[in-house]
Design a protein around this motif. Structure first.
Motif, short mmCIF file in Angstrom:
data_model
loop_
_atom_site.label_atom_id
_atom_site.label_comp_id
_atom_site.label_asym_id
_atom_site.label_seq_id
_atom_site.Cartn_x
_atom_site.Cartn_y
_atom_site.Cartn_z
N GLU A 43 66.67 44.22 -37.13
CA GLU A 43 66.22 45.29 -36.24
C GLU A 43 66.75 45.08 -34.82
OE1 GLU A 43 62.01 45.06 -36.67
OE2 GLU A 43 62.07 45.50 -38.82
N ALA A 89 70.26 46.25 -34.77
CA ALA A 89 70.36 47.71 -34.75
C ALA A 89 70.10 48.28 -33.36
CB ALA A 89 69.38 48.32 -35.76
N VAL A 90 69.23 47.63 -32.59
CA VAL A 90 68.90 48.14 -31.25
C VAL A 90 69.83 47.55 -30.19
CG1 VAL A 90 67.12 48.25 -29.45
CG2 VAL A 90 66.49 48.51 -31.87
N SER A 130 74.21 45.77 -31.76
CA SER A 130 75.23 46.82 -31.88
C SER A 130 75.06 47.90 -30.83
CB SER A 130 75.16 47.45 -33.28
OG SER A 130 75.42 46.50 -34.29
N GLY A 131 73.91 47.91 -30.17
CA GLY A 131 73.59 48.98 -29.23
C GLY A 131 74.61 49.25 -28.14
N TYR A 182 76.99 51.88 -29.09
CA TYR A 182 76.48 53.24 -29.11
C TYR A 182 76.70 53.88 -27.74
CZ TYR A 182 73.51 51.08 -32.78
OH TYR A 182 73.03 50.37 -33.85
N VAL A 184 70.95 59.46 -34.37
CA VAL A 184 70.74 58.11 -33.82
C VAL A 184 69.87 57.30 -34.76
CG1 VAL A 184 69.68 56.80 -31.94
CG2 VAL A 184 71.10 58.80 -31.42
N GLU A 185 68.80 57.90 -35.25
CA GLU A 185 67.91 57.20 -36.18
C GLU A 185 68.65 56.77 -37.44
OE1 GLU A 185 63.73 57.89 -38.67
OE2 GLU A 185 64.52 59.47 -37.37
N MET A 213 71.11 53.85 -36.70
CA MET A 213 70.43 52.56 -36.52
C MET A 213 69.88 52.03 -37.84
SD MET A 213 68.58 53.20 -32.83
CE MET A 213 67.70 51.63 -32.88
N THR A 214 69.43 52.93 -38.71
CA THR A 214 68.97 52.51 -40.04
C THR A 214 70.13 51.94 -40.84
OG1 THR A 214 67.21 54.17 -40.06
CG2 THR A 214 67.92 53.30 -42.19
N CYS A 243 72.81 50.60 -39.60
CA CYS A 243 73.20 49.34 -38.97
C CYS A 243 72.33 48.19 -39.46
CB CYS A 243 73.08 49.48 -37.45
SG CYS A 243 73.58 48.01 -36.53
#
Length: 270
Positions: free
Chosen positions: A165, A168-169, A172-173, A176, A250-251, A254-255, A257
């Motif tokens: 998690e 994902a935030v 890798s953020g 984004y 975006v959701e 991230m899921t 990822c």
């Protein structure tokens, strides 16, 4: 404290941050294979350098692993005789490798912390996710926290899956935001703005928005509303994002990822 691969970018940033925050440079050892690069790094930071990983960890109380995931097993098996005997705190900065793999490679009973820093750590504004394995004490956690805070903020997770998690935030953020910046720059150029100007304005706007969000005493949703006037320019742009499904996209991204991070952990654990 010994940093294996310490002259690399991420470990080098962590070491630099620690020294800048008052950690004694002469208590840090960095290892590397490139003697010239290692010497230059040690001359710049004041830390000690070694090219022999096994010798470097012999009397270490903390060992930080900062090598590429594909060579991690070979490294761990090289230093395992000393690590399994002395059981120093091991902090790994490598992405994707679960604790179960390190336990096989280094031996049972070694306290291990998984640390997942992101690339803004290179400029002192990083986020590092942390997970403690069995045998990690409060003192160990304090050491890992201090290390992470030298280059940004630290976030502990209760379950190892929480690292996925964090990836994902924050892990890798940054990409984004780089993607969004790239799209803004491209759009501004297509509208007629000079590309250099578009890049300068986009990056400064992103920096200003982030600083404002950190300093504000309201959430980002309210900050967004503060910029929007009824039936104004910003409202029209935001409505276009929403109609295009940006929040859902975006959701989903991230899921995906986090799912890929979990897949990679399984692959690297084989």
């Amino acid at each position: 404290m010994v940093f294996i691969g310490g002259a690399g970018n991420m470990a080098g940033a962590v070491i630099g941050g620690m020294v800048a925050n008052g950690y004694p440079a002469d208590k840090i050892v960095a290892t590397g294979r490139d003697e010239q690069k290692l010497k230059a790094f040690c001359d710049r930071t004041g830390v000690h350098g070694r090219t022999d990983n096994l010798a470097a960890v012999k009397e270490a109380d903390v060992v930080v692993l900062s090598v590429k995931p594909q060579v991690m097993q070979a490294l761990c098996e090289t230093i395992a005789p000393e690590v399994s005997a002395n059981k120093p705190l091991v902090i790994t900065l490598a992405a994707g490798i679960p604790l179960s793999a390190y336990q096989r490679w280094l031996g049972a009973g070694v306290p291990i912390v998984r640390a997942m820093p992101n690339t803004p750590a290179l400029v002192g504004t990083g986020v590092t996710g942390l997970y403690a394995g069995e045998g990690v004490t409060d003192e160990h956690k304090s050491v890992a926290t201090q290390m992470a805070q030298a280059v940004g903020i630290a976030q502990w997770v209760a379950e190892e899956s929480g690292i996925d998690e964090i990836i994902a935030v924050s892990g890798s953020g940054p990409a984004y935001y780089f993607q969004f910046m790239e799209s803004m720059i491209d759009a501004a150029e297509k509208a007629g703005m000079d590309r250099a100007d578009a890049e300068r304005l986009t990056l400064q706007t992103a920096l200003g928005a982030a600083k404002l969000a950190v300093a504000a005493d309201v959430d980002v949703a309210q900050l967004k509303r503060n910029v929007m006037s009824p039936n104004g320019t910003t409202e029209r742009a935001i409505k276009r994002f929403q109609e295009g499904g940006l929040p859902q996209l975006v959701e989903q991204a991230m899921t995906d990822c986090a799912a890929r991070a979990a897949e990679m952990a399984q692959e690297l654990d084989k």
